[in-house]
Design a protein around this motif. Structure first.
Motif, short mmCIF file in Angstrom:
data_model
loop_
_atom_site.label_atom_id
_atom_site.label_comp_id
_atom_site.label_asym_id
_atom_site.label_seq_id
_atom_site.Cartn_x
_atom_site.Cartn_y
_atom_site.Cartn_z
N UNK A 219 0.84 -1.19 0.00
CA UNK A 219 0.00 0.00 0.00
C UNK A 219 0.88 1.25 0.00
N UNK A 220 0.73 2.10 -1.00
CA UNK A 220 1.51 3.31 -1.09
C UNK A 220 0.59 4.53 -1.11
N UNK A 221 0.96 5.59 -0.40
CA UNK A 221 0.10 6.78 -0.36
C UNK A 221 0.17 7.57 -1.65
N UNK A 222 -0.85 8.41 -1.88
CA UNK A 222 -0.80 9.35 -2.99
C UNK A 222 0.32 10.36 -2.74
N UNK A 223 0.93 10.82 -3.80
CA UNK A 223 2.01 11.80 -3.68
C UNK A 223 1.75 13.00 -4.58
N UNK A 224 2.30 14.12 -4.18
CA UNK A 224 2.24 15.34 -4.98
C UNK A 224 3.64 15.95 -4.98
N UNK A 225 4.18 16.19 -6.15
CA UNK A 225 5.53 16.74 -6.27
C UNK A 225 5.46 18.22 -6.61
N UNK A 226 6.04 19.02 -5.73
CA UNK A 226 6.16 20.46 -5.96
C UNK A 226 7.62 20.77 -6.28
N UNK A 227 7.86 21.47 -7.36
CA UNK A 227 9.22 21.74 -7.82
C UNK A 227 9.55 23.23 -7.66
N UNK A 228 10.80 23.55 -7.94
CA UNK A 228 11.23 24.94 -7.84
C UNK A 228 10.53 25.80 -8.89
N UNK A 229 10.05 25.18 -9.98
CA UNK A 229 9.30 25.94 -10.98
C UNK A 229 7.97 26.43 -10.41
N UNK A 230 7.28 25.56 -9.63
CA UNK A 230 6.04 25.99 -8.99
C UNK A 230 6.31 27.15 -8.02
N UNK A 231 7.40 27.02 -7.26
CA UNK A 231 7.74 28.06 -6.30
C UNK A 231 8.09 29.36 -7.00
#
Length: 339
Positions: A302-314
């Motif tokens: 079982x693996x959780x959902x993930x969300x990747x925030x990058x330096x481009x978003x910042x």
């Protein structure tokens, strides 16, 4: 006389600038000293001591397992009612762990590996200098408004936007200069820590380049913080406007947003918080996980959902915020009467 040089000299002579800078540098020095004291170089003596501790831990585990196995056998032989679940059906199953499973490296003292750990020290460095830049920037222009200095200055140089932008240029020059000099001392200090209390091995051109890029992102974040403090104080024409706004955003806004998103059942609450984007900017990316969800893979894991925030978003968030707030300050300066 050059307005820029005048503002730069005024920035350096302000007592608040000097005391705020000194306080920030003392905090950085305390961090450096703390890391120096809590680490040590690992040699044959430390490795031998770790081996002895690992062996001692194994002997304790073996002794405990032997005692438990004997107690289990005695309880089953005498028919005593042991607490349910304390002993297995077969007392022979009570065995000490393998000697190899208790590793000596667990008992080694903390050591500072410059290659592995220096980059993480850039985060507190940036945070402290960004805070200094924000409050000094707010005070630099806020004090001019509250004491009437801005009105007097505009009698000499009536071009409002030129005056405000020159003040901002002087502030950013000071912020960049302080950051570059302090960063050089910070790097040298931790190189000494690595030499005396750890290791400086395996340093390559690529590693130095990575450190440099992280430091450059940190410098840009410090510049943005100083500019925001300056612009908010200019909008409110008082230092308290910027400081109060910062306290409101951090203490009230962020906390309130976190509570609100939690009540709304948002999957990734951290994605709504500003510090997350600051970390993504410095570390290039941040991966958020939602442990309330479960995605089973082929093996049943079982693996959780993930969300990747990058330096481009910042960069988008920081850029939009900077343009909006600084632009509002410039428009306000151009339109409002000086009174």
């Amino acid at each position: 006389m050059s307005l820029y040089r005048t503002e730069l000299r005024r920035l350096g002579k302000r007592r608040f600038t000097r005391w705020a800078t000194l306080l920030g540098l003392l905090v950085l020095a305390a961090v450096l000293a703390g890391i120096f004291v809590t680490n040590e170089k690992i040699g044959p003596e430390q490795r031998a001591r770790a081996e002895r501790k690992a062996e001692q831990q194994y002997q304790e585990q073996a002794r405990w397992a032997e005692e438990e196995r004997a107690a289990c056998t005695q309880a089953k032989t005498s028919g005593q009612n042991a607490p349910q679940g304390r002993y297995p059906e077969d007392c022979a199953m009570i065995q000490p762990p393998d000697r190899e499973s208790i590793e000596a490296k667990w008992y080694l003292p903390s050591t500072f590996d410059f290659r592995d750990r220096f980059e993480e020290t850039i985060i507190p460095f940036t945070g402290i200098l960004a805070m200094i830049g924000f409050v000094v920037g707010a005070s630099f222009v806020g004090a001019e408004w509250s004491t009437g200095g801005m009105m007097n200055l505009l009698l000499w140089r009536p071009k409002r936007l030129t005056v405000l932008l020159t003040k901002l240029a002087a502030l950013l020059t000071g912020a960049v200069g302080l950051t570059v000099v302090t960063a050089a001392l910070w790097t040298v200090g931790f190189w000494i820590v690595g030499t005396m209390r750890g290791s400086t091995a395996k340093m390559t051109a690529g590693v130095w380049q990575s450190f440099g890029l992280t430091g450059l992102r940190g410098l840009l974040l410090i510049v943005v913080a100083a500019t925001l403090g300056f612009a908010i104080a200019s909008l409110g024409r008082h230092t308290a406007m910027a400081l109060g706004g910062a306290i409101g955003v951090v203490a009230v806004g962020q906390f309130g947003v976190g509570v609100l998103m939690g009540m709304a059942g948002a999957k990734f609450i951290e994605a709504w918080l500003l510090p997350t984007y600051a970390m993504a900017w410095l570390q290039k990316k941040v991966i958020l996980e939602n442990y309330d969800s479960c995605n089973a893979n082929y093996y049943g894991e079982c693996k959780p959902d993930t969300l990747e925030l990058t330096w481009q978003h910042s960069s988008i968030l920081l850029g939009v915020g900077l343009v909006v707030i600084l632009g509002a300050a410039l428009i306000n300066m151009r339109r409002r009467d000086i009174a």
